[in-house]
Enzyme design. Structure first.
Site, short mmCIF file in Angstrom:
data_model
loop_
_atom_site.label_atom_id
_atom_site.label_comp_id
_atom_site.label_asym_id
_atom_site.label_seq_id
_atom_site.Cartn_x
_atom_site.Cartn_y
_atom_site.Cartn_z
N MET A 94 0.84 -1.19 0.00
CA MET A 94 0.00 0.00 0.00
C MET A 94 0.88 1.25 0.00
O MET A 94 2.02 1.22 0.44
CB MET A 94 -0.91 0.00 1.23
CG MET A 94 -1.93 -1.14 1.19
SD MET A 94 -3.10 -1.06 2.54
CE MET A 94 -3.93 0.46 2.10
N ASP A 138 -7.42 -2.42 -11.79
CA ASP A 138 -6.84 -1.92 -10.55
C ASP A 138 -7.37 -2.74 -9.37
O ASP A 138 -8.40 -3.40 -9.48
CB ASP A 138 -7.17 -0.44 -10.36
CG ASP A 138 -6.26 0.24 -9.35
OD1 ASP A 138 -5.15 -0.27 -9.09
OD2 ASP A 138 -6.65 1.30 -8.81
N GLU A 139 -6.66 -2.72 -8.27
CA GLU A 139 -7.03 -3.50 -7.07
C GLU A 139 -7.20 -4.97 -7.42
O GLU A 139 -8.12 -5.65 -6.96
CB GLU A 139 -8.29 -2.93 -6.42
CG GLU A 139 -8.17 -1.48 -5.95
CD GLU A 139 -7.20 -1.31 -4.78
OE1 GLU A 139 -6.72 -2.32 -4.23
OE2 GLU A 139 -6.91 -0.14 -4.45
N CYS A 192 9.47 -0.85 6.08
CA CYS A 192 10.58 -1.55 5.45
C CYS A 192 10.74 -2.91 6.14
O CYS A 192 10.06 -3.22 7.12
CB CYS A 192 11.87 -0.73 5.56
SG CYS A 192 12.51 -0.68 7.24
N HIS A 208 11.50 -2.77 9.88
CA HIS A 208 10.50 -2.24 10.81
C HIS A 208 9.13 -2.89 10.69
O HIS A 208 8.18 -2.46 11.34
CB HIS A 208 10.41 -0.72 10.64
CG HIS A 208 11.66 -0.02 11.10
ND1 HIS A 208 12.44 0.73 10.26
CD2 HIS A 208 12.28 -0.03 12.31
CE1 HIS A 208 13.49 1.20 10.94
NE2 HIS A 208 13.41 0.74 12.18
#
Ligand SMILES: [Zn+2]
Length: 200
Positions: free
Chosen positions: A18, A94-95, A190, A193
C-alpha cells in the site's frame, strides 16, 4: 475468444505494498495509451470506493473513470461491451488482488484474444506474505513494475505495509474491504521495521 491468427496481447503488472503509487502508475500508463489512440477499458474492484463509484482514485488525488467489478464475470462483461462498442486494445485492472485466483485465467483469455492487459494491485498482505494472484501474474508478465512506499519509521524504501488499527468491521483473517487504502488503518514498513520480520 482465442483466435490462432491473433497476435497475443502483452501483460504488464504493477505490484507493491500500500501507498506505493500503484494506481497512479496505472493511470499514467492508461492516459499515455489513450493519447496514442488505444481503446481502453478500465476496471477496479467494486470494494474500492475510496472516492465513490465509477472512478479510480489515487492517494494523491488523481482520478480516472473506471467500471466497478465484483468478479471476473463483471470484467468479461465489460470487455464484451467494449468489443461490441467498436473494439478494445487494453484492459486495465486496478485493485487486482481482490479478484483472487479467477483473475489469472481471465487475464490469459484476454491476452489470447489479442488484448493488452495492465494489472495493478497489492503483491503482499499486511502480514508480509505474497498476496495471490499478483505474484503469479508478475511471474508471467512481459513487464513488471515493482513499486515501494516509504517506511513511516525510518524513511527507507518500504516493500511492506502493516495493519496498525482495527475497525469493528474487520475479521481477524480479513483480506477484503479492510485492505482498501487509508492512512489510519495501514502503515508502510521496510523489512527492518515490519513486525513480521522482528528478530527474536
Ligand atoms: Zn523502516
Amino acid at each position: 475468444m482465442t483466435d490462432p491468427t491473433t497476435t497475443p496481447g502483452r501483460l504488464t503488472v504493477i505490484g507493491g505494498p500500500m501507498f506505493a503509487g500503484k494506481s497512479g502508475e496505472l493511470l499514467t500508463r492508461v492516459r499515455r495509451r489513450g493519447i496514442a489512440g488505444a481503446r481502453v477499458a478500465v476496471v477496479s474492484h467494486a470494494w474500492d470506493t475510496r472516492q465513490g463509484d465509477g472512478v479510480i482514485a489515487t492517494h494523491d488525488g488523481g482520478t480516472i473513470p473506471a467500471r466497478g467489478a465484483s468478479s471476473v464475470e463483471d470484467i468479461d462483461a465489460a470487455v464484451a461491451e467494449a468489443l461490441a462498442d467498436g473494439g478494445l486494445d487494453l484492459v486495465a485492472i486496478d485493485e487486482a488482488q481482490f479478484f483472487g485466483a479467477d483473475l489469472r485465467p481471465c487475464v490469459e483469455r484476454l491476452l489470447g484474444a489479442g488484448i493488452d492487459v495492465l494489472v495493478a494491485g497489492l503483491c503482499v498482505t499486511f502480514d508480509a506474505e505474497p498476496f495471490a494472484p499478483l505474484p503469479d501474474l508478475m511471474a508471467l508478465a512481459e513487464e513488471t513494475v515493482k513499486l515501494t512506499a516509504v517506511c513511516v519509521t525510518c524513511g527507507r524504501d518500504a516493500s511492506f505495509h502493516e495493519r496498525i488499527e482495527r475497525s469493528a468491521a474487520d475479521s481477524p483473517d480479513d483480506l477484503g474491504p479492510g485492505h482498501v487504502g487509508g492512512t489510519r488503518m495501514y502503515a508502510a514498513r521496510c523489512r527492518e521495521h515490519h513486525p513480521a520480520f522482528a528478530r527474536g
